[in-house]
Design a protein around this motif. Structure first.
Motif, PDB file in Angstrom:
ATOM      1  N   LEU A 101     -20.575  32.294  40.056  1.00 62.64           N
ATOM      2  CA  LEU A 101     -20.234  31.540  38.847  1.00 62.64           C
ATOM      3  C   LEU A 101     -20.051  32.480  37.657  1.00 62.64           C
ATOM      4  O   LEU A 101     -19.137  32.314  36.848  1.00 62.64           O
ATOM      5  N   LYS A 102     -20.931  33.468  37.594  1.00 66.35           N
ATOM      6  CA  LYS A 102     -20.903  34.414  36.479  1.00 66.35           C
ATOM      7  C   LYS A 102     -19.711  35.368  36.579  1.00 66.35           C
ATOM      8  O   LYS A 102     -19.128  35.758  35.585  1.00 66.35           O
ATOM      9  N   TYR A 103     -19.385  35.742  37.820  1.00 71.89           N
ATOM     10  CA  TYR A 103     -18.297  36.706  38.038  1.00 71.89           C
ATOM     11  C   TYR A 103     -17.310  36.121  39.054  1.00 71.89           C
ATOM     12  O   TYR A 103     -17.305  36.508  40.221  1.00 71.89           O
ATOM     13  N   PRO A 104     -16.469  35.182  38.600  1.00 72.58           N
ATOM     14  CA  PRO A 104     -15.573  34.494  39.548  1.00 72.58           C
ATOM     15  C   PRO A 104     -14.552  35.414  40.205  1.00 72.58           C
ATOM     16  O   PRO A 104     -14.002  35.067  41.250  1.00 72.58           O
ATOM     17  N   ASP A 105     -14.297  36.582  39.613  1.00 74.99           N
ATOM     18  CA  ASP A 105     -13.325  37.510  40.213  1.00 74.99           C
ATOM     19  C   ASP A 105     -13.950  38.407  41.277  1.00 74.99           C
ATOM     20  O   ASP A 105     -13.243  39.187  41.927  1.00 74.99           O
ATOM     21  N   ALA A 106     -15.261  38.322  41.423  1.00 74.51           N
ATOM     22  CA  ALA A 106     -15.928  39.203  42.398  1.00 74.51           C
ATOM     23  C   ALA A 106     -15.492  38.844  43.822  1.00 74.51           C
ATOM     24  O   ALA A 106     -15.293  37.677  44.144  1.00 74.51           O
ATOM     25  N   THR A 107     -15.326  39.876  44.629  1.00 81.38           N
ATOM     26  CA  THR A 107     -14.981  39.678  46.033  1.00 81.38           C
ATOM     27  C   THR A 107     -16.267  39.795  46.845  1.00 81.38           C
ATOM     28  O   THR A 107     -17.061  40.708  46.609  1.00 81.38           O
ATOM     29  N   ILE A 108     -16.439  38.886  47.781  1.00 76.48           N
ATOM     30  CA  ILE A 108     -17.673  38.919  48.589  1.00 76.48           C
ATOM     31  C   ILE A 108     -17.307  38.842  50.070  1.00 76.48           C
ATOM     32  O   ILE A 108     -16.498  38.002  50.472  1.00 76.48           O
ATOM     33  N   ILE A 109     -17.882  39.731  50.824  1.00 79.90           N
ATOM     34  CA  ILE A 109     -17.772  39.631  52.285  1.00 79.90           C
ATOM     35  C   ILE A 109     -19.182  39.429  52.811  1.00 79.90           C
ATOM     36  O   ILE A 109     -20.071  40.236  52.530  1.00 79.90           O
ATOM     37  N   ILE A 110     -19.358  38.355  53.530  1.00 77.44           N
ATOM     38  CA  ILE A 110     -20.716  38.018  53.986  1.00 77.44           C
ATOM     39  C   ILE A 110     -20.699  37.705  55.477  1.00 77.44           C
ATOM     40  O   ILE A 110     -19.796  37.018  55.960  1.00 77.44           O
ATOM     41  N   SER A 111     -21.647  38.258  56.184  1.00 80.65           N
ATOM     42  CA  SER A 111     -21.768  37.906  57.599  1.00 80.65           C
ATOM     43  C   SER A 111     -23.067  37.148  57.804  1.00 80.65           C
ATOM     44  O   SER A 111     -24.039  37.372  57.076  1.00 80.65           O
ATOM     45  N   SER A 112     -23.053  36.253  58.743  1.00 77.96           N
ATOM     46  CA  SER A 112     -24.268  35.498  59.043  1.00 77.96           C
ATOM     47  C   SER A 112     -24.129  34.830  60.404  1.00 77.96           C
ATOM     48  O   SER A 112     -23.023  34.553  60.864  1.00 77.96           O
ATOM     49  N   HIS A 113     -25.282  34.600  61.018  1.00 78.08           N
ATOM     50  CA  HIS A 113     -25.277  33.816  62.251  1.00 78.08           C
ATOM     51  C   HIS A 113     -25.331  32.333  61.935  1.00 78.08           C
ATOM     52  O   HIS A 113     -25.052  31.494  62.773  1.00 78.08           O
ATOM     53  N   ILE A 114     -25.737  32.041  60.684  1.00 80.96           N
ATOM     54  CA  ILE A 114     -26.006  30.646  60.349  1.00 80.96           C
ATOM     55  C   ILE A 114     -24.783  30.051  59.650  1.00 80.96           C
ATOM     56  O   ILE A 114     -24.498  30.328  58.486  1.00 80.96           O
ATOM     57  N   ALA A 115     -24.046  29.242  60.429  1.00 74.14           N
ATOM     58  CA  ALA A 115     -22.758  28.741  59.970  1.00 74.14           C
ATOM     59  C   ALA A 115     -22.872  27.935  58.683  1.00 74.14           C
ATOM     60  O   ALA A 115     -22.033  28.060  57.788  1.00 74.14           O
ATOM     61  N   SER A 116     -23.932  27.132  58.559  1.00 73.06           N
ATOM     62  CA  SER A 116     -24.036  26.263  57.382  1.00 73.06           C
ATOM     63  C   SER A 116     -24.121  27.086  56.094  1.00 73.06           C
ATOM     64  O   SER A 116     -23.633  26.670  55.044  1.00 73.06           O
ATOM     65  N   ASP A 117     -24.744  28.277  56.187  1.00 70.79           N
ATOM     66  CA  ASP A 117     -24.819  29.146  55.011  1.00 70.79           C
ATOM     67  C   ASP A 117     -23.421  29.555  54.565  1.00 70.79           C
ATOM     68  O   ASP A 117     -23.103  29.558  53.377  1.00 70.79           O
ATOM     69  N   LEU A 118     -22.598  29.902  55.543  1.00 68.99           N
ATOM     70  CA  LEU A 118     -21.251  30.385  55.231  1.00 68.99           C
ATOM     71  C   LEU A 118     -20.368  29.245  54.739  1.00 68.99           C
ATOM     72  O   LEU A 118     -19.578  29.411  53.813  1.00 68.99           O
ATOM     73  N   GLU A 119     -20.522  28.076  55.369  1.00 70.84           N
ATOM     74  CA  GLU A 119     -19.710  26.922  54.967  1.00 70.84           C
ATOM     75  C   GLU A 119     -19.995  26.534  53.522  1.00 70.84           C
ATOM     76  O   GLU A 119     -19.148  25.966  52.841  1.00 70.84           O
ATOM     77  N   ALA A 120     -21.202  26.875  53.055  1.00 66.64           N
ATOM     78  CA  ALA A 120     -21.575  26.497  51.691  1.00 66.64           C
ATOM     79  C   ALA A 120     -20.903  27.371  50.644  1.00 66.64           C
ATOM     80  O   ALA A 120     -20.779  26.965  49.483  1.00 66.64           O
ATOM     81  N   ILE A 121     -20.474  28.570  51.011  1.00 64.55           N
ATOM     82  CA  ILE A 121     -19.961  29.455  49.954  1.00 64.55           C
ATOM     83  C   ILE A 121     -18.600  30.104  50.251  1.00 64.55           C
ATOM     84  O   ILE A 121     -17.927  30.541  49.321  1.00 64.55           O
ATOM     85  N   ALA A 122     -18.192  30.157  51.522  1.00 63.68           N
ATOM     86  CA  ALA A 122     -17.008  30.975  51.852  1.00 63.68           C
ATOM     87  C   ALA A 122     -15.683  30.259  51.610  1.00 63.68           C
ATOM     88  O   ALA A 122     -15.600  29.038  51.658  1.00 63.68           O
ATOM     89  N   ASP A 123     -14.649  31.056  51.332  1.00 62.17           N
ATOM     90  CA  ASP A 123     -13.278  30.531  51.219  1.00 62.17           C
ATOM     91  C   ASP A 123     -12.559  30.613  52.561  1.00 62.17           C
ATOM     92  O   ASP A 123     -11.796  29.742  52.918  1.00 62.17           O
ATOM     93  N   ASP A 124     -12.774  31.711  53.260  1.00 63.63           N
ATOM     94  CA  ASP A 124     -12.109  31.887  54.548  1.00 63.63           C
ATOM     95  C   ASP A 124     -13.045  32.573  55.537  1.00 63.63           C
ATOM     96  O   ASP A 124     -14.063  33.146  55.129  1.00 63.63           O
ATOM     97  N   ILE A 125     -12.714  32.467  56.808  1.00 65.35           N
ATOM     98  CA  ILE A 125     -13.589  33.102  57.803  1.00 65.35           C
ATOM     99  C   ILE A 125     -12.795  34.063  58.692  1.00 65.35           C
ATOM    100  O   ILE A 125     -11.603  33.838  58.960  1.00 65.35           O
ATOM    101  N   TYR A 126     -13.449  35.122  59.053  1.00 61.80           N
ATOM    102  CA  TYR A 126     -12.943  36.026  60.084  1.00 61.80           C
ATOM    103  C   TYR A 126     -13.868  35.868  61.282  1.00 61.80           C
ATOM    104  O   TYR A 126     -15.068  36.107  61.161  1.00 61.80           O
ATOM    105  N   LEU A 127     -13.300  35.461  62.396  1.00 62.65           N
ATOM    106  CA  LEU A 127     -14.109  35.316  63.609  1.00 62.65           C
ATOM    107  C   LEU A 127     -13.933  36.573  64.448  1.00 62.65           C
ATOM    108  O   LEU A 127     -12.796  36.939  64.791  1.00 62.65           O
ATOM    109  N   ILE A 128     -15.023  37.244  64.710  1.00 58.77           N
ATOM    110  CA  ILE A 128     -14.938  38.500  65.470  1.00 58.77           C
ATOM    111  C   ILE A 128     -15.611  38.317  66.824  1.00 58.77           C
ATOM    112  O   ILE A 128     -16.693  37.731  66.914  1.00 58.77           O
ATOM    113  N   ASP A 129     -14.921  38.787  67.850  1.00 59.25           N
ATOM    114  CA  ASP A 129     -15.477  38.680  69.206  1.00 59.25           C
ATOM    115  C   ASP A 129     -15.130  39.954  69.966  1.00 59.25           C
ATOM    116  O   ASP A 129     -13.966  40.360  70.015  1.00 59.25           O
ATOM    117  N   ASP A 130     -16.147  40.570  70.529  1.00 56.54           N
ATOM    118  CA  ASP A 130     -15.970  41.790  71.317  1.00 56.54           C
ATOM    119  C   ASP A 130     -15.144  42.841  70.578  1.00 56.54           C
ATOM    120  O   ASP A 130     -14.260  43.495  71.150  1.00 56.54           O
TER     121      ASP A 130
END
Lengths: 281, 208
Positions: A173-202
């Motif tokens: 909220l304070k820095y709307p231009d900030a870029t964030i890359i976040i990884s997590s096992h917990i999908a609900s955490d990501l769904e709460a804040i992310a704009d897009d997802i990268y799904l990585i496998d192997d």
């Protein structure tokens, strides 16, 4: 903001091979099972491991040629790394004040107090939750333009995870231009804040999609043997058979809702996507 | 680099009990043993204390995190040399000062020559130790480090007995003359420079 082009890194039993382009101001979620290559990707971006081929650019510069002022614009949380646990937060404040021109000591102390982090206790005496809160606080207290967060909520209970996500939301909220890359096992955490997802496998990016599209358009269709034979597979991305039931992943939910009204169709979410890409064919 | 230096000082400060024990031991030695033995031993203690900062960096993957801060691998290596040399010389100077005060004696020019020569030898020791600490994981590094320390300590212990029968002035004369001091100083600087280049190269290619 960050571009990975044909990056490869070989290990004995694992190869990372991916390209990504993360735009300024985006909040991108990095999702994958254990050992999929999330942490390796973070390490490659941060030049903690040497890539075998390809290129990584941050702020339009090669990632291994960032100068001090570039690195001052980056905040990092690594899942299993921080300052020596012999140090106290008071010590860390002195170090960060020396390292970052924009380090906000007042903000740090205030937030530490809000988050019940004692300034004069050694980090080794902190609980898992306290340590994570401390790490996130260190990452955001110099108001970075780029935040790289590798599993910042791992091992935390719901309340602790909420605190961390609130901290990140405040930053966004304070820095709307900030870029964030976040990884997590917990999908609900990501769904709460992310704009897009990268799904990585192997070691490969198997899907890059806007989160809104995942939630609106992706779905899991469940059919039996006959249903599977009859269904139009034009928009089926992955198929996974479990106990005689076919689970079909599609990115055209409405098409199947309209054409197969009697079929069970579940809304897509990150967890389902992850399962389908990990287990499906 | 300043931030890393402060980080190392603050980390070593957490080990105050060890530091005080070492200082007391060194002061006792300075009173009881020959000057050569004492200075060598104090130099080794000081440098070992300073190089323990590597262990703190490598535990809990701190190094990985440190390199995400506004610094880089080359700065990290530079800081380690600066920190270890500063702490070692500071440690030796502190012992010298305390033992001089206790014994109420002043260091003369010959002793100063000797002290400088030993400082330079300790610098050569440091030049060997730092690349090892950077190249190897802590458990392997400690074995190699101890081996080098043992190799350097055996002649040191022998020298303690050898020079025990000589007067201090004779012992000093036997070891140091101005030309010898210049040679050993040049050797130390060359060793440190080559050591730094090797360490920087190892660090540049290290996967964390």
């Amino acid at each position: 903001m960050i571009t990975l082009k044909d990056v490869t890194k070989h290990y004995n039993d694992f190869t990372l091979s991916l390209s990504m382009d993360i735009k300024e101001g985006a909040i991108s979620a990095f999702v994958g099972t254990n050992g999929a290559g999330k942490t390796t990707t973070f390490k490659a971006i941060l030049d903690l491991i040497k890539i075998d081929s390809g290129s990584i650019k941050i702020f339009d510069k090669d990632h291994d040629k960032l100068d001090r002022s570039d690195k001052e614009k980056i905040g990092v949380v690594l899942a299993d790394a921080t300052f020596s646990k012999e140090l106290k937060i008071n010590d860390v404040i002195i170090i960060l004040e020396t390292m970052y021109h924009d380090f906000d000591g007042t903000f740090f102390r205030q937030k530490a107090s809000d988050l019940n982090l004692p300034l004069d206790k050694k980090l080794k005496e902190f609980s898992t939750g306290m340590l994570v809160r401390f790490k996130v606080l260190c990452a955001i207290s110099h108001h970075p333009k780029l935040l790289l967060l590798d599993e910042p909520t791992a091992g935390l209970d719901v309340l602790a995870r909420t605190e961390i996500l609130d901290l990140l939301r405040d930053h966004m909220l304070k820095y709307p231009d900030a870029t964030i890359i976040i990884s997590s096992h917990i999908a609900s955490d990501l769904e709460a804040i992310a704009d897009d997802i990268y799904l990585i496998d192997d070691g490969n990016i198997v899907l890059h999609e806007d989160l809104d599209k995942v939630i609106d358009d992706y779905a899991i269709i469940k059919v039996d043997e006959d249903g599977y034979r009859d269904i139009d597979k034009t928009y089926i991305l992955k198929i996974f058979k479990d106990n005689g039931v076919y689970h079909l992943l599609t990115d055209q939910r409405n098409f199947y809702i309209e054409n197969y009204p009697d079929v069970v169709i579940e809304k897509g979410d990150i967890d389902k996507l992850l399962t389908m890409y990990a287990k499906g064919e | 680099m300043k931030g890393l230096f402060i980080k190392d000082i603050l980390t070593l400060k957490t080990n105050t009990i060890y530091l005080i024990s070492m200082l007391v031991l060194a002061v006792l030695l300075s009173i009881e043993s020959s000057m050569i033995f004492t200075y060598f031993f104090v130099g080794l203690l000081g440098s070992s204390f300073a190089t323990s900062s590597f262990s703190y960096d490598q535990s809990e993957r701190c190094l990985m995190y440190l390199l995400c801060l506004p610094t880089n691998r080359r700065q990290y290596v530079k800081e380690k040399y600066l920190f270890i040399i500063t702490v070692t010389i500071g440690f030796m100077a502190t012992i010298l000062l305390i033992s001089s005060l206790i014994q109420n004696t002043m260091i003369d020019i010959n002793e100063l020559y000797l002290l400088l020569a030993i400082v330079m030898m300790i610098m050569i020791y440091i030049a060997f130790v730092i690349p090892i600490k950077i190249a190897f994981p802590p458990e392997k590094a400690i074995i190699v480090h101890l081996t080098i320390t043992a190799i350097m300590t055996i002649p040191l212990i022998a020298s303690n007995g050898l020079y025990a029968d000589l007067s201090q002035a004779d012992a000093i004369k036997a070891i140091v003359d101005p030309m010898g001091l210049i040679c050993i100083s040049i050797s130390a600087f060359i060793c440190l420079f080559v050591s730094y280049l090797i360490s920087a190269k190892i660090m540049a290619n290290k996967n964390l």
